[in-house]
Structures are given as C-alpha cells and as structure tokens.
Scaffold this active site. Structure first.
Site, PDB file in Angstrom:
ATOM      1  N   ASP A   1       6.635 -18.360  -3.066  1.00 24.72           N
ATOM      2  CA  ASP A   1       6.238 -17.042  -3.202  1.00 24.72           C
ATOM      3  C   ASP A   1       4.904 -16.804  -3.800  1.00 24.72           C
ATOM      4  O   ASP A   1       4.357 -17.498  -4.728  1.00 24.72           O
ATOM      5  CB  ASP A   1       7.210 -16.645  -4.473  1.00 24.72           C
TER       6      ASP A   1
ATOM      7  N   TYR B   1       1.324   1.567   0.708  1.00 22.24           N
ATOM      8  CA  TYR B   1       0.784   0.733   1.292  1.00 22.24           C
ATOM      9  C   TYR B   1      -0.661   0.760   1.796  1.00 22.24           C
ATOM     10  O   TYR B   1      -1.343  -0.203   1.684  1.00 22.24           O
ATOM     11  CB  TYR B   1       1.653   0.355   2.667  1.00 22.24           C
TER      12      TYR B   1
HETATM   13  C1  AKB Z   1       2.722  -0.460   9.674  1.00 20.58           C
HETATM   14  O1  AKB Z   1       3.201   0.254  10.573  1.00 20.58           O
HETATM   15  O2  AKB Z   1       2.608  -0.323   8.241  1.00 20.58           O
HETATM   16  C2  AKB Z   1       1.666  -1.570  10.109  1.00 20.58           C
HETATM   17  C3  AKB Z   1       0.300  -1.031  10.013  1.00 20.58           C
HETATM   18  C4  AKB Z   1      -0.261  -0.096  10.975  1.00 20.58           C
HETATM   19  O3  AKB Z   1      -0.383  -1.679   9.320  1.00 20.58           O
HETATM   20  N1  AKB Z   1       2.059  -1.821  11.362  1.00 20.58           N
END
Ligand code: AKB
Length: 313
Positions: free
Chosen positions: A52, A142
């Site tokens: 991890d 993200y």
């Molecule tokens: C996603 O779709 O989250 C990934 C990226 C584009 O980083 N494939």
C-alpha cells in the site's frame, strides 16, 4: 542503472502497470522488475509484493529488500471513481506521490516516473490544440490531484534535485488489460462489446472528441522519458503527449469497417460532464523536441491491431 539495482512498479495490476511490468521485464530481465499493488492477485506472479503506497514503512522495507533504485508510481484513483470517493481519491493520489518523492529526498531511490493526465486541464483551457502551458482549472477530484501533483514534482525537482519525470496520459487503449474507473474507458469497452455482442452503448455522446493513445505508444513514452538524459527532460511538472483524437462516432465507424453490422448507441451519463471539461486535442511539441517522443499508431492502425489481438484471445 547498475546490474544489481532494481525497478519497482507500484500499481502493477492496473491498466498500464500490467503492460509496463511485462515490457520492463523483457528489457531488463524478470529478476530486476518487482511488481506491486495494494493486494496480491489470486495467483501472484513471480516477484510481486502487496504494497500500500500509503504505508511508508512497508514501502521502504520493499525498496530495501530488493535494492530498488527506480520507481514507476502508477497507483491512483481515476477520474470517474475519484468523483465517488473524494477524500480517498485525494489521499491516495497526493499522499502516495509524497511518499514516493520522499524516498528520493532521503536517498533511497534515484529516479521516479509518475503519470499525470489530460485531466489537469479544465473548462477554461483552450480545448483544441491545448498547449503545454495554458490555463489549468480542473474541476474533478482526479484533475485537481494531478495538477497539484505536477506542481509538487516540479517543486521537489527544483528544491531537492529529485529526478522525477512525468507525462500527461490521454485515454489509453489496450487489449492486454482493462481500464478501471476512467472517463475514457468507453474506448476499450467498445472493442470487447463489438466482438462479443456486435453492439455497444457508449456512455459518452457521439461527438465527444478526446485525446487517446494506443498502449504500445503509452509504454514507449513512459520508458522513453525514463531513459532520456536528465538534461533533456526540461519540464519537471509533466509533458503533453499526443497521438490521436477521436469521437465515439468515429471509432464506431472504424470498428464497423472490421465488424460488419456493428451497432453503436449512446446513453451519456455522469462521465459526459467530465469529458466535456477536457481537451479535444493536445500539442506535444516539447516532448518531441526534448526527448524524442514519436507515436507509432493512429486510429486505423490501432483499431486493426486491437481487433486482431482480441480475436486471438
Ligand atoms: C481517465 O479517464 O480518468 C483516465 C485519464 C484520461 O487520465 N483515462
């Protein structure tokens, strides 16, 4: 790299990790490449450890056990999953990166690869021919974590001399492994559905153009930037790289050339808004000029190769 030094791939069970371990082992020998992921797979392959990346003691123990000098740190929650697990996504994506960067500051490792993504761009970014340096206002967990990560990579390089290298992955398409939790995953699912059912319902609308790349090119870029002379890696946040951009309708038409009668429908879901905030195409002249990035696959070549290999499987 010295003969006794080894490479650790963190996130080796993921879409990129599986193919990267395979390629690195062909290149350097099985015994020099250690795979790791948060848990062991059912039948763990050779030289695979459960690690991890948030557990610093375990991470250091593995680095010491195998004389690791290079780390490819791929573990992350992707765009769609991180929207469901906001704090968990931020923690894994940020703290995991810090833990690996700190191993380099403390002298345990020499070189790090860490992927960023086209998700670092946002709704105010120019969407067509997005330059290396431009407005960046990501509005996903993200994307925010990848942009922050880029800034920390640049900081650790400038402040502590850490040799960290990064590229901004577009959507990645391969036949050896499946993606998990991304917005661009439709471009892999569509191939499996075309061969198994002859039809597919896309979760992105027909005209959603996104930058994409075939996995052999992504692996080539990943190893290419790690192999480059340190002086030629001039950008220490992350490089734009590109090879192709297409819409669901365009890839559907291309697949239709090989799978007669292929039927494509559309049912856009929550991932549509994420895709709409990302670039449609990317300018990658810095990667080409600095360390010689060059793609090998376009949409037609990739589609033919994907279908050929999936049929063999
Ligand atoms: C996603 O779709 O989250 C990934 C990226 C584009 O980083 N494939």
């Amino acid at each position: 790299m010295d003969q006794k030094d080894r490479i650790l791939v963190i996130g080796a069970l993921g879409q990129v990790g599986q193919e990267l371990v395979e390629t690195l082992r062909l290149r350097y020998g099985t015994e020099r490449v250690i795979g790791s992921d948060i848990r062991l797979p059912e039948n763990p392959p050779e030289l695979f450890e459960a690690v991890d990346v948030l557990d610093t003691e375990r991470l250091l123990a593995i680095v010491r056990k195998y004389n690791i000098r290079y780390i490819y740190h791929l573990a992350a929650l992707l765009s769609a999953t991180a929207e469901q697990k906001i704090k968990g996504g931020w923690r894994l994506n940020m703290q995991g990166l810090f833990n690996v960067l700190d191993l380099a500051v403390e002298g345990h490792i020499d070189k790090i690869f860490w992927p960023s993504s086209i998700a670092v761009f946002g709704p105010s970014t120019p969407r067509v021919d997005t330059p290396q340096t431009t407005v960046m206002d990501p509005n996903t967990v993200y994307g925010i974590s990848k942009l922050a990560g880029e800034r920390w990579c640049d900081y650790y390089h400038a402040r502590f001399g850490v040799d960290v290298r990064s590229i901004r992955y577009p959507g990645l398409i391969g036949y050896k492994s499946l993606p998990g939790g991304g917005t661009t995953d439709y471009a892999v699912d569509i191939f499996h559905a075309a061969l198994q059912q002859g039809s597919y319902t896309s979760f992105l609308g027909p005209d959603t153009r996104l930058p994409m790349m075939y996995m052999p090119d992504a692996i080539k870029a990943t190893i290419g930037i790690m192999d480059a002379e340190a002086a030629s890696v001039k950008i220490r946040s992350s490089y734009n790289i590109a090879s192709m951009s297409f819409t669901p309708a365009e890839i559907g038409a291309e697949i239709g050339q090989h799978v007669p009668g292929f039927q494509l429908d559309y049912a856009p879901d929550h991932r549509q808004a994420i895709a709409d905030s990302w670039p449609q195409s990317i300018v990658d002249q810095d990667a080409r000029a600095d360390w010689g990035w060059q793609e090998s696959y376009d949409l037609a070549k990739m589609t033919a190769d994907m279908l050929l290999n999936l049929k063999k499987q």
